[in-house]
Design a protein around this motif. Structure first.
Motif, mmCIF file in Angstrom:
data_model
loop_
_atom_site.group_PDB
_atom_site.id
_atom_site.type_symbol
_atom_site.label_atom_id
_atom_site.label_comp_id
_atom_site.label_asym_id
_atom_site.label_seq_id
_atom_site.Cartn_x
_atom_site.Cartn_y
_atom_site.Cartn_z
ATOM 1 N N ALA A 206 -18.069 -13.431 26.505
ATOM 2 C CA ALA A 206 -18.327 -12.005 26.128
ATOM 3 C C ALA A 206 -19.825 -11.645 26.260
ATOM 4 O O ALA A 206 -20.328 -10.708 26.654
ATOM 5 C CB ALA A 206 -17.786 -11.583 24.887
ATOM 6 N N GLU A 207 -20.563 -12.601 25.445
ATOM 7 C CA GLU A 207 -22.026 -12.041 25.360
ATOM 8 C C GLU A 207 -22.725 -12.415 26.388
ATOM 9 O O GLU A 207 -23.826 -11.660 26.743
ATOM 10 C CB GLU A 207 -22.706 -12.790 24.031
ATOM 11 N N GLU A 208 -22.456 -13.382 27.375
ATOM 12 C CA GLU A 208 -22.929 -13.706 28.371
ATOM 13 C C GLU A 208 -22.796 -12.493 29.463
ATOM 14 O O GLU A 208 -23.524 -12.170 30.452
ATOM 15 C CB GLU A 208 -22.590 -14.775 29.126
ATOM 16 N N ASN A 209 -21.400 -12.063 29.410
ATOM 17 C CA ASN A 209 -20.981 -10.995 30.371
ATOM 18 C C ASN A 209 -21.855 -9.780 30.183
ATOM 19 O O ASN A 209 -22.049 -9.123 31.223
ATOM 20 C CB ASN A 209 -19.378 -10.635 30.045
ATOM 21 N N VAL A 210 -22.288 -9.455 29.001
ATOM 22 C CA VAL A 210 -23.093 -8.051 28.839
ATOM 23 C C VAL A 210 -24.513 -8.312 29.098
ATOM 24 O O VAL A 210 -25.498 -7.412 28.850
ATOM 25 C CB VAL A 210 -22.817 -7.590 27.713
ATOM 26 N N ALA A 211 -24.725 -9.716 29.197
ATOM 27 C CA ALA A 211 -26.347 -9.996 29.004
ATOM 28 C C ALA A 211 -27.035 -9.409 30.258
ATOM 29 O O ALA A 211 -26.488 -9.375 31.334
ATOM 30 C CB ALA A 211 -26.431 -11.557 29.129
ATOM 31 N N ASP A 212 -28.383 -8.781 29.981
ATOM 32 C CA ASP A 212 -28.712 -8.028 31.081
ATOM 33 C C ASP A 212 -29.284 -8.959 32.151
ATOM 34 O O ASP A 212 -29.591 -8.497 33.172
ATOM 35 C CB ASP A 212 -30.135 -7.445 30.298
ATOM 36 N N VAL A 213 -29.780 -10.282 31.844
ATOM 37 C CA VAL A 213 -30.239 -11.051 32.852
ATOM 38 C C VAL A 213 -29.308 -11.151 33.975
ATOM 39 O O VAL A 213 -29.718 -11.369 34.999
ATOM 40 C CB VAL A 213 -30.351 -12.373 32.254
ATOM 41 N N TYR A 214 -27.958 -11.088 33.778
ATOM 42 C CA TYR A 214 -26.971 -11.104 34.674
ATOM 43 C C TYR A 214 -26.469 -9.768 35.250
ATOM 44 O O TYR A 214 -26.286 -9.466 36.504
ATOM 45 C CB TYR A 214 -25.775 -11.922 34.433
ATOM 46 N N TRP A 215 -26.444 -8.858 34.469
ATOM 47 C CA TRP A 215 -26.141 -7.635 34.522
ATOM 48 C C TRP A 215 -26.940 -6.827 35.565
ATOM 49 O O TRP A 215 -26.548 -6.109 36.512
ATOM 50 C CB TRP A 215 -26.168 -6.652 33.515
ATOM 51 N N GLN A 216 -28.421 -6.625 35.327
ATOM 52 C CA GLN A 216 -29.389 -6.109 36.059
ATOM 53 C C GLN A 216 -29.111 -6.320 37.661
ATOM 54 O O GLN A 216 -28.859 -5.346 38.299
ATOM 55 C CB GLN A 216 -30.720 -6.152 35.485
ATOM 56 N N PRO A 217 -29.448 -7.555 37.902
ATOM 57 C CA PRO A 217 -29.076 -7.826 39.561
ATOM 58 C C PRO A 217 -27.819 -7.494 40.084
ATOM 59 O O PRO A 217 -27.706 -7.119 41.069
ATOM 60 C CB PRO A 217 -29.422 -9.327 39.543
ATOM 61 N N LEU A 218 -26.868 -7.658 39.066
ATOM 62 C CA LEU A 218 -25.457 -7.272 39.532
ATOM 63 C C LEU A 218 -25.163 -5.990 39.980
ATOM 64 O O LEU A 218 -24.686 -5.541 40.911
ATOM 65 C CB LEU A 218 -24.388 -7.909 38.579
ATOM 66 N N VAL A 219 -25.707 -5.105 39.273
ATOM 67 C CA VAL A 219 -25.852 -3.733 39.323
ATOM 68 C C VAL A 219 -26.320 -3.350 40.675
ATOM 69 O O VAL A 219 -25.761 -2.531 41.463
ATOM 70 C CB VAL A 219 -26.094 -2.962 38.087
ATOM 71 N N LEU A 220 -27.530 -3.762 41.058
ATOM 72 C CA LEU A 220 -28.294 -3.789 41.997
ATOM 73 C C LEU A 220 -27.597 -4.236 43.565
ATOM 74 O O LEU A 220 -27.461 -3.258 44.320
ATOM 75 C CB LEU A 220 -29.504 -4.510 42.004
ATOM 76 N N GLY A 224 -25.889 -1.615 46.322
ATOM 77 C CA GLY A 224 -26.367 -2.179 47.595
ATOM 78 C C GLY A 224 -24.907 -2.189 48.480
ATOM 79 O O GLY A 224 -24.986 -1.944 49.606
ATOM 80 N N ILE A 225 -23.940 -2.953 48.019
ATOM 81 C CA ILE A 225 -22.883 -3.170 48.830
ATOM 82 C C ILE A 225 -22.042 -1.905 49.104
ATOM 83 O O ILE A 225 -21.466 -1.736 50.081
ATOM 84 C CB ILE A 225 -21.811 -4.260 47.998
ATOM 85 N N VAL A 226 -22.213 -0.968 48.054
ATOM 86 C CA VAL A 226 -21.351 0.223 48.408
ATOM 87 C C VAL A 226 -22.384 1.135 49.355
ATOM 88 O O VAL A 226 -21.680 1.566 50.524
ATOM 89 C CB VAL A 226 -21.370 1.406 47.177
ATOM 90 N N ALA A 227 -23.526 1.142 49.467
ATOM 91 C CA ALA A 227 -24.136 1.790 50.439
ATOM 92 C C ALA A 227 -23.944 0.884 51.881
ATOM 93 O O ALA A 227 -24.021 1.666 52.905
ATOM 94 C CB ALA A 227 -25.923 1.413 50.065
ATOM 95 N N LEU A 228 -23.858 -0.246 51.815
ATOM 96 C CA LEU A 228 -23.452 -1.099 53.101
ATOM 97 C C LEU A 228 -22.290 -0.664 53.663
ATOM 98 O O LEU A 228 -22.183 -0.498 54.848
ATOM 99 C CB LEU A 228 -23.735 -2.770 52.878
ATOM 100 N N PHE A 229 -21.400 -0.582 52.805
ATOM 101 C CA PHE A 229 -20.190 0.009 53.260
ATOM 102 C C PHE A 229 -20.180 1.255 53.782
ATOM 103 O O PHE A 229 -19.722 1.555 54.932
ATOM 104 C CB PHE A 229 -19.019 -0.043 51.997
#
Lengths: 258, 56, 208, 218
Positions: A206-220, A224-229
């Motif tokens: 849970a705590e890793e899931n919300v951790a910003d270190v992983y979230w920020q690039p994932l959101v990007l 990006g994939i929506v734009a690619l689509f």
């Protein structure tokens, strides 16, 4: 104000949207929008992927395998969203008879298939070290496999029918019925194998899931994939429209020669 | 290059396959787009010529 | 009762084939459609029968008035003549197949399986189907194909008595049936390939 | 509508092939499985419900393309479309005829074939019940797939590709219910889901199938 006037007004208010459904305007609008969408893809997807690959720490439980989420999660999301978009586009074709709707659905299918395949393969690659097996009949993986079959059937039906409008009609009917059965299958598969595996996708704690270190690039990468689509669907729909126009011109040529 | 540890194979193959497939899709879409545009332009030119000769 | 057609355009495979057709067929009359192969007679008949939507224009006809006779007879090879005919009679809610058998001289064949019939006999059975429908307007597509001289006579008699009894027939044919009929040549209505019809359905004119 | 049902049943009987072939195929599948997985009674008994369900499903698939294809080829479908019979009604009747000539014989044969699979006492009953509830859905979904592919020259393979994914929920709930029933566990949920699928499919798919046929013959 009478009801009719109101409907008319609300229809006018939505005119900007329906303009996209006119092939000439669609070509014009997408021609203008395409560089921007491609640009957005480049400035979000590439930095997002680089960030995710090079500058994220290892997770406690998963080690560096956590980096797979940057390709797995976006493609899994788009595999489903692409089908949803095809459903909406098919409905637009069936209800309002706008050719762009049918052709956009046709154009999106191969994109959806590629995303589904990526989601399946990266899921299997991730599963090998995690579960010790390439394939587990996990409800989520199984659902994607079924979705893959739906995509195949949809594309095969498009390919099998010669008359373009007939093909558009029949594939749209299939998309609608298929959507209902896809949801039903999801439920059935859940019931059949009641989550022997973790709930959330690639369950980070849970705590890793919300951790910003992983979230920020994932959101990007998600943006990006929506734009690619969108960019790919624009390009492919433009191709489809051009082919239709070409087909019509050739028919006319033949009729004039006759 | 970050140190990927024991998962190097998995991570690299997952990324490799994904990037390859996406690039293949982009390339294919682009190629089809170029071909369709070229064919259509040729057909439009023929149609325009036919229209003119019909008038004459 | 009448069948009215106003400004009708029909399309085959997405391309308009006939444009601006206008005619009226009232009961007691026969209208013969003429035109070269591929001119759109079949497409017109299919459109009138409701099998495909018109591209433009209006078709006015009373409900449940049409019986359509296509190129194919829709016979089942393993069923007998009487079974084939009884099936269609029941679909159309009628029961008596005897007059139809008599009219097309099929009484002696009633228990023969359809696959053992000759091409002309099959055609006669297909046409006998029209009589059991009880419909007033017959739309017939090349009804005399594979019929011999005598059978063509039988068919002409059937049409005559049908029309005399308050029916009407629209027949696409190349031969002279010896019927007192008006003729409509569809050739002048052939669609112009370089002027696509501008209609609401073809909203994207540039693309159809 | 009854006239159409009578005609279709008569055609199926006279053409021979109809149910005989589907049943024979079902039998062969059931016979082949032990050759493949070995003769141990315990293993066979455990997989019996699943094998019988898959066998019945495949046997059902065999005759699907005949539902509309023959009528399309000889022109009857055009004539039916101009007849006073609503196309939705014709679809239901044809699916029913398919079920009577395929699904019902398979359902009746399955408990007997279960003996070959070393099936134990309550299992026979539950495979019968689940197939009885589930096979109408198989016929109806199949009729929809057949309607989509009716105009195509090589529609058979495509038909399988379209229909098999649609069969997934029915297969899951059917086989699950049969397995649980055979093991003496609670079957209410899967049976209800199976019945729900059949009811929903029979209620809604005729409209989609009829639309597909109208599109295909225009």
């Amino acid at each position: 104000m009478t009801k009719m006037e109101r409907t008319k007004q609300s229809r006018d208010a939505w005119n900007w949207l329906w303009e996209w459904a006119n092939p000439v305007k669609f070509m014009h609008l997408t021609g203008k929008a395409l560089p921007w969408v491609v640009g957005l893809t480049l400035v979000t997807l590439i930095p997002g992927l680089i960030w995710g690959f090079f500058f994220t720490p290892e997770a406690d439980k998963f080690g560096s395998s956590v980096k797979i989420i940057y390709v797995h999660v976006p493609s899994a999301m788009m595999a489903i969203n692409a089908w949803a978009m095809m459903l909406v586009a098919s409905l637009i074709w069936l209800v309002r008879r706008h050719h762009v709707g049918a052709l956009a659905a046709k154009a999106a299918a191969p994109v959806g298939v590629v995303f589904t395949v990526i989601a399946l393969l990266t899921g299997a690659i991730w599963g090998q070290p995690m579960w010790g097996t390439w394939w587990a009949w996990d409800p989520r993986l199984t659902s994607f496999l079924i979705l893959f079959l739906f995509y195949l059937g949809y594309m095969a039906l498009w390919a099998a029918i010669d008359d373009p409008d007939t093909a558009a009609d029949l594939t749209s009917v299939l998309a609608i019925v298929g959507s209902v059965f896809a949801v039903l299958s999801r439920y059935a598969v859940n019931f059949w194998n009641q989550g022997l595996h973790q709930g959330a996708s690639l369950s980070l704690d849970a705590e890793e899931n919300v951790a910003d270190v992983y979230w920020q690039p994932l959101v990007l990468t998600l943006v990006g994939i929506v734009a690619l689509f969108v960019a790919l669907v624009f390009i492919r729909t433009r191709t489809q429209l051009r082919r239709r126009r070409l087909h019509a011109l050739e028919l006319r040529e033949r009729m004039a020669d006759a | 290059m970050p140190d990927l540890g024991k998962y190097a194979e998995a991570v690299l193959s997952a990324w490799g396959i994904s990037i390859f497939l996406v690039l293949a899709l982009v390339g294919l879409s682009w190629r089809q787009s170029v071909v369709a545009r070229r064919q259509l332009e040729a057909a439009e030119a023929r149609a325009a010529k036919r229209g003119k000769s019909d008038d004459a | 009762m009448e069948l009215t057609v106003e400004g009708l355009s029909v399309a085959r495979g997405g391309m308009p084939v006939l444009e601006g057709l206008t005619f009226t067929l009232t009961t007691g009359n026969i209208l013969i459609l003429r035109g070269p192969n591929g001119s759109g007679k079949t497409t017109l008949l299919r459109t009138l029968a409701g099998l495909q939507p018109p591209l433009a224009g209006r078709i006015g006809l009373p409900p449940e008035a049409i019986a359509y006779g296509a190129h194919a007879d829709g016979l089942k090879a393993t069923l007998s003549v009487a079974e084939n005919l009884t099936f269609w009679a029941r679909v159309y809610g009628t029961t008596d197949i005897e007059p139809a058998l008599a009219q097309f001289n099929l009484k002696g064949l009633r228990n023969r399986a359809a696959h053992s019939l000759s091409a002309g006999q099959k055609r006669r059975l297909g046409l006998a189907r029209l009589l059991v429908t009880g419909r007033r307007f017959w739309l017939l597509d090349e009804p005399t194909v594979s019929l011999d001289q005598a059978s063509v006579g039988l068919f002409a008699d059937a049409v005559r008595s049908h029309v005399a009894g308050g029916g009407a027939a629209l027949i696409a044919t190349h031969i002279d049936l010896g019927l007192a009929a008006e003729t409509l040549d569809v050739a002048p209505f052939r669609a112009d390939p370089d002027r696509p019809t501008r209609t609401p359905t073809a909203f994207d004119e540039a693309f159809t | 509508m009854i006239a159409l049902l009578v005609r279709d049943l008569r055609l199926a009987v006279r053409a021979g092939g109809g149910f005989g072939l589907g049943l024979a195929f079902f039998l062969i599948v059931t016979v082949l499985v032990p050759f493949a997985v070995g003769p141990e009674g315990e293993t066979l008994a455990r997989i019996a419900p699943g094998i019988l369900w898959v066998g019945a499903l495949l046997a059902c698939l065999l005759s699907l393309d005949r539902i509309f294809q023959l009528d399309f080829e000889d022109g009857s479908l055009d004539l039916l479309a101009t007849a006073p019979l609503p196309m939705e009604g014709a679809v239901v009747v044809k699916a029913l005829a398919h079920w009577l000539t395929t699904g019902l014989p398979l359902t009746l044969a399955a408990p007997v074939f279960g003996i070959l699979m070393n099936m134990q006492a309550p299992g026979h009953w539950w495979i019968f019940v689940t197939l009885l509830i589930g096979t109408p859905a198989l016929s109806m979904i199949g009729a929809f797939g057949a309607a989509l592919t009716v105009g195509l020259k090589r529609g058979g393979l495509l038909l399988s590709l379209l229909v098999l994914p649609l069969y997934v929920p029915t297969l899951i709930f059917g086989a699950e219910a049969a397995t649980r029933g055979g093991a003496g566990m609670a079957v209410t949920t899967p049976i209800l889901m199976l019945a729900g699928i059949t009811a929903g499919v029979v209620a809604f798919l005729p409209f989609a199938a009829a639309a597909a046929i109208r599109i295909n013959i225009r």
